[in-house]
Design a protein around this motif. Structure first.
Motif, PDB file in Angstrom:
ATOM      1  N   TYR A 105      30.451 -26.005   3.294  1.00 40.67           N
ATOM      2  CA  TYR A 105      29.229 -26.663   3.770  1.00 40.67           C
ATOM      3  C   TYR A 105      28.313 -26.998   2.602  1.00 40.67           C
ATOM      4  CZ  TYR A 105      25.150 -27.478   6.687  1.00 40.67           C
ATOM      5  OH  TYR A 105      24.070 -28.043   7.295  1.00 40.67           O
ATOM      6  N   TYR A 175      37.718 -33.901  10.333  1.00 40.74           N
ATOM      7  CA  TYR A 175      36.382 -33.465  10.736  1.00 40.74           C
ATOM      8  C   TYR A 175      36.277 -31.961  10.956  1.00 40.74           C
ATOM      9  CZ  TYR A 175      37.369 -33.758  15.836  1.00 40.74           C
ATOM     10  OH  TYR A 175      37.855 -33.617  17.102  1.00 40.74           O
ATOM     11  N   ARG A 184      33.491 -26.336  13.731  1.00 38.90           N
ATOM     12  CA  ARG A 184      33.806 -25.033  14.282  1.00 38.90           C
ATOM     13  C   ARG A 184      34.263 -25.153  15.718  1.00 38.90           C
ATOM     14  NH1 ARG A 184      33.208 -19.894  13.142  1.00 38.90           N
ATOM     15  NH2 ARG A 184      33.197 -18.511  14.935  1.00 38.90           N
TER      16      ARG A 184
ATOM     17  N   THR B  61      24.556 -43.883   7.988  1.00 38.42           N
ATOM     18  CA  THR B  61      25.157 -42.822   7.182  1.00 38.42           C
ATOM     19  C   THR B  61      25.353 -41.592   8.053  1.00 38.42           C
ATOM     20  OG1 THR B  61      23.787 -43.694   5.414  1.00 38.42           O
ATOM     21  CG2 THR B  61      24.932 -41.641   4.985  1.00 38.42           C
ATOM     22  N   PRO B  62      26.533 -41.010   8.051  1.00 39.16           N
ATOM     23  CA  PRO B  62      26.726 -39.817   8.893  1.00 39.16           C
ATOM     24  C   PRO B  62      26.015 -38.616   8.294  1.00 39.16           C
ATOM     25  CG  PRO B  62      28.689 -40.292   7.619  1.00 39.16           C
ATOM     26  CD  PRO B  62      27.746 -41.404   7.344  1.00 39.16           C
ATOM     27  N   ILE B  63      25.420 -37.809   9.177  1.00 38.88           N
ATOM     28  CA  ILE B  63      24.755 -36.607   8.702  1.00 38.88           C
ATOM     29  C   ILE B  63      25.746 -35.462   8.740  1.00 38.88           C
ATOM     30  CG2 ILE B  63      22.495 -37.360   9.442  1.00 38.88           C
ATOM     31  CD1 ILE B  63      22.887 -35.459  11.861  1.00 38.88           C
ATOM     32  N   VAL B  64      25.403 -34.391   8.060  1.00 37.93           N
ATOM     33  CA  VAL B  64      26.313 -33.252   8.058  1.00 37.93           C
ATOM     34  C   VAL B  64      26.003 -32.309   9.216  1.00 37.93           C
ATOM     35  CG1 VAL B  64      27.264 -31.375   6.710  1.00 37.93           C
ATOM     36  CG2 VAL B  64      26.507 -33.443   5.591  1.00 37.93           C
ATOM     37  N   GLY B  65      24.756 -32.151   9.580  1.00 36.21           N
ATOM     38  CA  GLY B  65      24.406 -31.299  10.705  1.00 36.21           C
ATOM     39  C   GLY B  65      24.323 -29.839  10.304  1.00 36.21           C
ATOM     40  N   PRO B  66      24.024 -28.989  11.283  1.00 35.12           N
ATOM     41  CA  PRO B  66      23.892 -27.572  10.963  1.00 35.12           C
ATOM     42  C   PRO B  66      25.248 -26.961  10.644  1.00 35.12           C
ATOM     43  CG  PRO B  66      23.669 -27.909  13.309  1.00 35.12           C
ATOM     44  CD  PRO B  66      23.764 -29.268  12.694  1.00 35.12           C
ATOM     45  N   SER B  67      25.191 -25.906   9.874  1.00 39.29           N
ATOM     46  CA  SER B  67      26.437 -25.274   9.439  1.00 39.29           C
ATOM     47  C   SER B  67      27.111 -24.576  10.612  1.00 39.29           C
ATOM     48  CB  SER B  67      26.123 -24.253   8.348  1.00 39.29           C
ATOM     49  OG  SER B  67      27.241 -23.413   8.151  1.00 39.29           O
ATOM     50  N   ALA B  68      28.386 -24.312  10.443  1.00 39.45           N
ATOM     51  CA  ALA B  68      29.127 -23.570  11.470  1.00 39.45           C
ATOM     52  C   ALA B  68      28.551 -22.169  11.552  1.00 39.45           C
ATOM     53  CB  ALA B  68      30.596 -23.513  11.090  1.00 39.45           C
ATOM     54  N   ASN B  69      28.259 -21.741  12.753  1.00 38.35           N
ATOM     55  CA  ASN B  69      27.591 -20.458  12.930  1.00 38.35           C
ATOM     56  C   ASN B  69      28.335 -19.651  13.971  1.00 38.35           C
ATOM     57  OD1 ASN B  69      25.841 -18.353  13.197  1.00 38.35           O
ATOM     58  ND2 ASN B  69      24.010 -19.630  13.280  1.00 38.35           N
ATOM     59  N   PRO B  70      28.939 -18.545  13.586  1.00 39.58           N
ATOM     60  CA  PRO B  70      29.728 -17.788  14.564  1.00 39.58           C
ATOM     61  C   PRO B  70      28.886 -17.186  15.670  1.00 39.58           C
ATOM     62  CG  PRO B  70      29.583 -16.612  12.492  1.00 39.58           C
ATOM     63  CD  PRO B  70      28.993 -17.948  12.256  1.00 39.58           C
ATOM     64  N   PRO B  74      28.899 -23.283  20.180  1.00 48.25           N
ATOM     65  CA  PRO B  74      28.660 -24.702  19.884  1.00 48.25           C
ATOM     66  C   PRO B  74      28.720 -25.559  21.148  1.00 48.25           C
ATOM     67  CG  PRO B  74      30.872 -24.066  19.237  1.00 48.25           C
ATOM     68  CD  PRO B  74      30.203 -22.837  19.712  1.00 48.25           C
ATOM     69  N   SER B  76      29.232 -29.118  21.586  1.00 51.21           N
ATOM     70  CA  SER B  76      29.515 -30.427  21.008  1.00 51.21           C
ATOM     71  C   SER B  76      30.848 -30.916  21.542  1.00 51.21           C
ATOM     72  CB  SER B  76      29.536 -30.350  19.487  1.00 51.21           C
ATOM     73  OG  SER B  76      30.317 -29.259  19.096  1.00 51.21           O
ATOM     74  N   VAL B  77      31.065 -32.161  21.356  1.00 46.94           N
ATOM     75  CA  VAL B  77      32.299 -32.769  21.834  1.00 46.94           C
ATOM     76  C   VAL B  77      33.117 -33.199  20.631  1.00 46.94           C
ATOM     77  CG1 VAL B  77      31.346 -33.558  24.013  1.00 46.94           C
ATOM     78  CG2 VAL B  77      31.150 -34.978  21.990  1.00 46.94           C
ATOM     79  N   PRO B  78      34.416 -33.257  20.791  1.00 45.41           N
ATOM     80  CA  PRO B  78      35.225 -33.741  19.679  1.00 45.41           C
ATOM     81  C   PRO B  78      34.947 -35.223  19.434  1.00 45.41           C
ATOM     82  CG  PRO B  78      36.595 -32.807  21.416  1.00 45.41           C
ATOM     83  CD  PRO B  78      35.222 -32.899  21.943  1.00 45.41           C
ATOM     84  N   ASP B  79      35.507 -35.722  18.344  1.00 43.78           N
ATOM     85  CA  ASP B  79      35.381 -37.154  18.082  1.00 43.78           C
ATOM     86  C   ASP B  79      36.055 -37.942  19.200  1.00 43.78           C
ATOM     87  OD1 ASP B  79      35.370 -37.689  14.452  1.00 43.78           O
ATOM     88  OD2 ASP B  79      33.801 -37.263  15.923  1.00 43.78           O
TER      89      ASP B  79
END
Lengths: 257, 442, 324
Positions: A105, A175, A184, B61-70, B74, B76-79
């Motif tokens: 990241y 991705y 994740r 421009t694509p953003i990176v977004g928040p980091s993966a957080n265990p 999450p 979110s939907v896949p691409d």
């Protein structure tokens, strides 16, 4: 007698240098054949052949395979550039503010914010990927609807179907890499679905370990996905793409008729 | 009159006369050189594409977004290209779960993930098998309606599976949408898309499809009426113990039931108009009636929604919820009937060049044409159909044709060349005759 | 597309300009007469077409040494229809126009449409149920290019066959060899009701006629070379000549046709051929099938006596070598 041109003399010098070290006999014929192949004539389309005044609106759909390939080249070049800076380590770490992060990241942040035009390269990689997947899908639809998979092109269709799967896997592994929320979530779903693969239980387990490196998503999957994305899939993909395009070269494009 | 002189004038078989068909053909038309023509053409496309990618990455421009957080679940939907697989994974809840033994002593855990995997094969397996299932020779999509309709079905299936993948967001945005309706998205809309495509493509391919059209629209009408009856007799969400007559009275007498009654009535009447127009009226009249009915229905429904929203909001909401619950039947079927009607009555390509395009240059017309046996021109031989395609006729074949239809009689594709001649001649003569009223100068 | 000859199409010799000027001029007058001089009810109507005009053209624009008689088709058709019990209303050219076939195929569509509208009005006005034509082009035009709902368009051979025309036994026992040219317009170009068998059946009913087929027949039959009266030069005459040569090689006595146009063109070549007696090679009669059947109907010839003299008996060729 006119004097030989500068270019002619240079060419002779270079050719002489090479010819005295690599005897031309075995490969001059190859050169001739390459030149002949390159100079091959691209057959005229139906409208060009008969000089028809009709503009068939579906002709641009025949560029889709080429568009996929050009997008793939763009992705390769931007991918190489990104690979100089991306770190494939997904282990969860914490910043000194107690924020969740990982080296993958952080390298993404670095690319986006600190490297000059890094965001452009990443953006081109991102959009190039979407365009390539869309073009591959539309290309497949075009080939299907125009029946260009029929004899004698069945083998090429199978190659194309495999390439479609490879493209989807490329996108998926791509991705998963930035180690953000979406990655994740995708990794979690991917691990679960791979574990549940139809067949004996050990098959699912084996596939999960092979593709992700761990049975539960902690962050180790990134290195495996990285290797797939950067080496395995490109190797297989490029070889199959070459075969696919060679078959089209040999068999010719199935004309809309 | 000397027959020998005429016989000498026949050019076929003489040396120098180009052989236009077969392995010994001598008039290969050259293609385009790879270098530099094709290279330039391709480079333009490459540059345009790279420019598009560049532009897109600058603008969006694509953003990176928040980091993966265990710690965080999450949301979110896949691409987009893998959404279909996620939708199929979600629908896998419906399938039975359990454990079944595999043949090697272990057990297979049949759960949602398992079913998701299996269902994802539905779009993928046919992809590999298609060249071995479809062994016909027809390549043109307009002439292969089954293949084209099956393709549209699969595209719709994948699309609606992807839509289902976002069901939580849909329900969060529009509260009156029920998840059961979205589940039916896997079945009903793809089938409707497939049938509508089939009817439209048959029409486009100049095949008769009247009965397909009438039966499709009739089935839509029947289904709509059946579901409406079910709604009114059994209650919007299933039986609730009240007898049908009382229910109907309730629904109509009850203020909150009235909007529902009107909406369903409008839907039934509209689909009925579609059906009767298709089955009974001639095409032109049917198209006019359908257009008027569609516009009227649209504005009527929109107006009623607004009207009831103001005067009877509870009834309005109930009506919308019922309509949304049965959306696959009350909304999709009339829409399907309208679309099928439209594609089934479209004017097909009428220009004769489209029909002439069916020609695959077998040369039989050339062989039997009596004119080619006696006529010569600068090309060394008059080949009516071929020269017509190459537009090299400068009028000569057009006026030389005897319109005897010997060519049409042998054409394997049944192309009526004399019809083409008729059309072209009338086009050529039209300005003159319109101007001079049938008389000719001089 | 560059039309080189603006009037009728590029680079073609137009053989019958007068006839077409006359026919096209008719289209200008579209006033439908209020009353029509017909003698009886119109269940069956017979439309002869432009055969009188062909006679005029043949006799005045070509030095006609021959006996091609188009008008006889009219007489023969009436005789034959009467023989099967039909008394037709004659759709005379005094109140009907040309059917418009040639104009349509020459591209003069609006001329054709005016003629068509006029003719259709008259036909409807008379309440015609069955429209009989003796011309293959008229048959195709009325059936396909006109919209005559409720009117049954038939060729005369169909009517005669369906109504069971019976021919009396011949007076002399000599067998005559007969061949038949299938007209393009009524055979190949008709997607419905092509007329292949009816003329052949009728020929078979003539007891002393032996039907032989030309090299190509039925749907493969070679065109006689006609093209809407628009295309007439050495090359098309070559086609006509090759067809007549096929008939000659079969050693026939009669070449029959069901279309006055075919008759025109075979007849024209026949006559040109007879200018030089040593070149006359088509020593058979070319007649329309109605003429042929009517001749057999009463055992007598209708019209002028035949003038085909066998080579051996030809007085003009005394002592000359034959030219093949």
């Amino acid at each position: 007698m006119p004097r030989e041109s500068l270019i002619g003399r240079m060419y002779r010098k270079v050719f002489g240098y090479l010819a005295s070290r690599f005897p031309p006999t075995p490969w001059s014929d190859l050169t001739r054949r390459t030149v002949e192949t390159v100079q091959r004539q691209v057959p005229r389309s139906h409208a060009e052949k008969y000089e028809l005044k009709t503009i068939w609106y579906w002709y641009p759909l025949y560029c889709l395979g080429g568009i996929s390939f050009v997008a793939f080249i763009t992705l390769t070049i931007t991918g190489i550039l990104l690979g100089f800076y991306y770190i494939p380590d997904g282990t969860i770490e914490y910043t000194f503010n107690q924020e969740v992060t990982s080296r993958a990241y952080q390298s993404m942040q670095f690319i986006m914010n600190d490297i000059p035009f890094g965001f452009m390269i990443r953006g081109m990689h991102h959009w190039g990927a979407h365009i390539m997947i869309a073009a591959v899908f539309l290309h497949m639809m075009r080939v299907y609807f125009t029946g260009a998979y029929k004899k004698p092109r069945e083998l090429n269709w199978l190659l194309g179907a495999v390439l479609m799967i490879i493209t989807l896997l490329f996108g998926y592994s791509g991705y998963v890499l930035p180690a953000n929320d979406l990655s994740r979530a995708a990794a979690t779903i991917g691990i679960n679905m791979t574990k549940a693969a139809p067949g004996p239980a050990w098959l699912g387990q084996f596939a999960t370990m092979l593709l992700f490196g761990e049975p539960d998503p902690t962050g180790f999957y990134i290195i495996r996905m990285y290797w797939l994305h950067v080496f395995v899939l490109p190797l297989v993909g490029i070889l199959l793409m070459i075969a696919h395009m060679a078959l089209v070269w040999i068999q010719g494009v199935a004309e809309p008729h | 009159m000397q027959i020998e002189a005429v016989r000498e004038g026949v050019f076929e078989g003489k040396p120098g006369f180009p052989i236009q068909y077969g392995p010994e053909r001598t008039d290969h038309q050259p293609g385009i050189p790879f270098w530099p023509h094709e290279v330039y053409r391709d480079l333009v496309i490459v540059f345009i594409l790279v420019a598009i990618i560049f532009f897109m990455s600058a603008l969006w421009t694509p953003i990176v977004g928040p980091s993966a957080n265990p710690a965080v679940q999450p949301f979110s939907v896949p691409d987009w290209y893998l959404l279909f697989s996620w939708g199929l994974l979600k629908i896998a809840d419906l399938f039975p779960e359990g454990r079944i033994p595999d043949g090697l002593g272990g057990t297979i855990n049949v759960d949602a993930a398992f079913w998701g995997d299996v269902l994802s094969l539905i779009p993928i397996l046919p992809m590999f098998l298609i060249p071995f299932i479809d062994r016909g020779r027809e390549t043109r999509p307009a002439k292969a309606p089954i293949r084209s309709a099956a393709g549209m079905y699969m595209i719709a299936f994948v699309f609606f599976a992807s839509v289902y993948a976002t069901n939580d967001r849909i329900i969060a945005t529009w509260s009156f949408v029920h998840d059961d309706m979205l589940k039916w998205f896997f079945i009903v809309p793809p089938i409707l898309v497939g049938i509508a495509s089939y009817v439209g493509i048959r029409r486009l391919g100049f095949r008769d499809m009247y009965w397909w059209l009438v039966v499709s629209v009739g089935a839509a009408f029947t289904l709509v009426t059946t579901v409406a009856i079910q709604v009114f007799l059994l209650g919007p969400w299933g039986a609730d113990g009240i007898d049908p007559v009382t229910r109907l009275g309730h629904l109509f007498g009850n203020a909150s039931g009235q909007p529902l009654f009107w909406f369903v009535l409008i839907v039934i009447v509209y689909t009925g108009i579609l059906f009767f127009a298709t089955a009974l009226l001639r095409e032109r009249k049917a198209k006019g009636i359908v257009m008027i009915a569609s516009l009227a229905t649209f504005f009527l429904v929109a107006g009623l929604v607004k009207f009831f929203a103001d005067t009877n909001p509870t009834g309005n909401l109930l009506a919308l919820r019922v309509l949304a619950y049965h959306g696959n039947w009350f909304v999709a079927l009339p829409l399907f009937a309208l679309i099928t009607f439209y594609v089934g009555t479209r004017t097909p390509y009428s220009t004769y060049e489209y029909l002439l395009n069916e020609c695959y240059q077998c040369g039989k017309c050339h062989t039997v044409c009596p004119v080619t046996k006696v006529e010569d021109d600068a090309l060394g031989g008059l080949n009516l159909v071929y020269n017509t395609f190459k537009k090299q006729h400068d009028g000569v074949p057009l006026w030389t044709c005897l319109a005897c239809d010997a060519c049409s009689a042998v054409c394997p594709l049944d192309i009526k060349y004399s019809d083409y001649i008729l059309e072209e001649r009338s086009k050529a003569m039209a300005p003159k005759t319109a101007a001079d009223r049938g008389r000719h100068a001089g | 597309m560059i039309p080189l000859d603006p009037e009728y199409g590029p680079a073609r010799t137009i053989p019958h300009p007068v006839m077409f000027r006359v026919l096209d001029a008719e289209a200008d007058d579209v006033a439908v007469p209020a009353e029509l001089p017909v003698a009886r009810g119109a269940e069956w109507a017979y439309y002869p077409g432009c055969i009188d005009y062909y006679d005029q053209e043949m006799q005045f624009s070509h030095l006609n040494y021959g006996d091609t008689d188009h008008g006889i088709i009219f007489d023969s058709s009436i005789k034959l229809l009467r023989a099967v019990g039909i008394e037709p209303v004659i759709l005379d050219r005094s109140f009907m126009k040309c059917c418009g076939h040639d104009q349509l195929w020459q591209g003069k569509v609006d001329v054709f449409q005016r003629m068509r509208d006029y003719n259709t009005k008259i036909i409807k006005m008379l309440g015609v149920k069955n429209l009989v034509t003796s011309c293959a082009e008229g048959y195709r035009t009325f059936k396909l290019d006109y919209k005559l709902d409720g009117v049954n368009v038939v060729h005369i051979t169909q009517t005669l066959y369906e109504r069971g025309l019976r021919l009396p036994p011949p007076k002399d026992g000599r067998t005559i060899r007969v061949t038949y040219q299938d007209p393009c317009r009524s055979c190949r170009q008709m997607p419905v009701d092509p007329i292949y068998e009816e003329p052949r059946e009728l020929i078979k009913r003539v007891e002393n006629a032996e039907l032989v087929e030309l090299k190509t027949f039925r749907a493969d039959a070679q065109c006689c070379g006609v093209a809407q009266m628009m295309y007439c030069n050495d090359k098309t005459k070559g086609l006509t000549a090759s067809r007549m040569q096929e008939a000659k090689e079969l050693d026939v006595d009669y070449l029959l046709t069901a279309c006055p146009k075919c008759l025109t063109h075979f007849g024209c070549l026949h006559h040109e051929n007879r200018w030089k007696p040593e070149e006359e090679r088509y020593r058979y009669r070319v007649v329309d099938i109605t003429h042929f059947l009517a001749e057999r109907l009463e055992g007598e010839t209708v019209g002028k006596p035949p003038s085909v003299i066998p080579r051996e008996a030809d007085p003009r060729l005394k002592g000359q070598k034959a030219v093949e």
